[in-house]
Design an enzyme around this catalytic site. Sequence first.
Site, mmCIF file in Angstrom:
data_model
loop_
_atom_site.group_PDB
_atom_site.id
_atom_site.type_symbol
_atom_site.label_atom_id
_atom_site.label_comp_id
_atom_site.label_asym_id
_atom_site.label_seq_id
_atom_site.Cartn_x
_atom_site.Cartn_y
_atom_site.Cartn_z
ATOM 1 N N HIS A 1 72.506 15.305 -32.894
ATOM 2 C CA HIS A 1 73.691 15.100 -33.708
ATOM 3 C C HIS A 1 74.070 16.350 -34.491
ATOM 4 O O HIS A 1 73.273 17.260 -34.631
ATOM 5 C CB HIS A 1 73.492 13.932 -34.689
ATOM 6 C CG HIS A 1 72.400 14.144 -35.692
ATOM 7 N ND1 HIS A 1 71.146 13.606 -35.547
ATOM 8 C CD2 HIS A 1 72.357 14.820 -36.866
ATOM 9 C CE1 HIS A 1 70.396 13.932 -36.580
ATOM 10 N NE2 HIS A 1 71.107 14.680 -37.396
ATOM 11 N N GLU B 1 67.929 21.326 -37.386
ATOM 12 C CA GLU B 1 66.840 20.376 -37.599
ATOM 13 C C GLU B 1 66.130 20.164 -36.265
ATOM 14 O O GLU B 1 66.776 19.914 -35.247
ATOM 15 C CB GLU B 1 67.402 19.044 -38.105
ATOM 16 C CG GLU B 1 66.355 17.987 -38.350
ATOM 17 C CD GLU B 1 66.948 16.679 -38.839
ATOM 18 O OE1 GLU B 1 66.232 15.947 -39.527
ATOM 19 O OE2 GLU B 1 68.130 16.389 -38.538
#
Length: 146
Positions: free
Chosen positions: A5, A123
Amino acid sequence: MRYLHTMVRVKDLDAALHFWGELFGLVEIRRYDNEKGRFTLVFLAAPGDLDRAKTELSPCLELTYNWDTEEYTGGRNFGHLAYEVDDIYATCQHLMDNGVIINRPPRDGHMAFVRSPDGISIEILQKGENLPSQEPWASMGNTGAW
């Protein structure tokens, strides 16, 4: 590796959902309210990605709404890109061996953050269950911001 995402911070969750959902056409597939952390995460997917996003939780747009008022400046409203890897420790070691600073080490065997040469926060998430905590990661402190 699998793309998960992109996260953006929003000041007004209702206005953001109106734009991304009603106007732009993305569909909410998951929501997470964290009372202790005082934030809400809303994951949206494009209609063409809906089946995959519902089963694999990717590819998504993550809207992060912090309950406490904050003015986002200097690109702070853009959060990070997220990728899932088979072995977070091996991935971080490879990056570190090649001069990449591990801003948030994978102390928990689950999550780490690094930055690209252009300062984009990335991330890195462990695929499946968290790996058992191990050194040097378990005692490594944070460096910089992510």
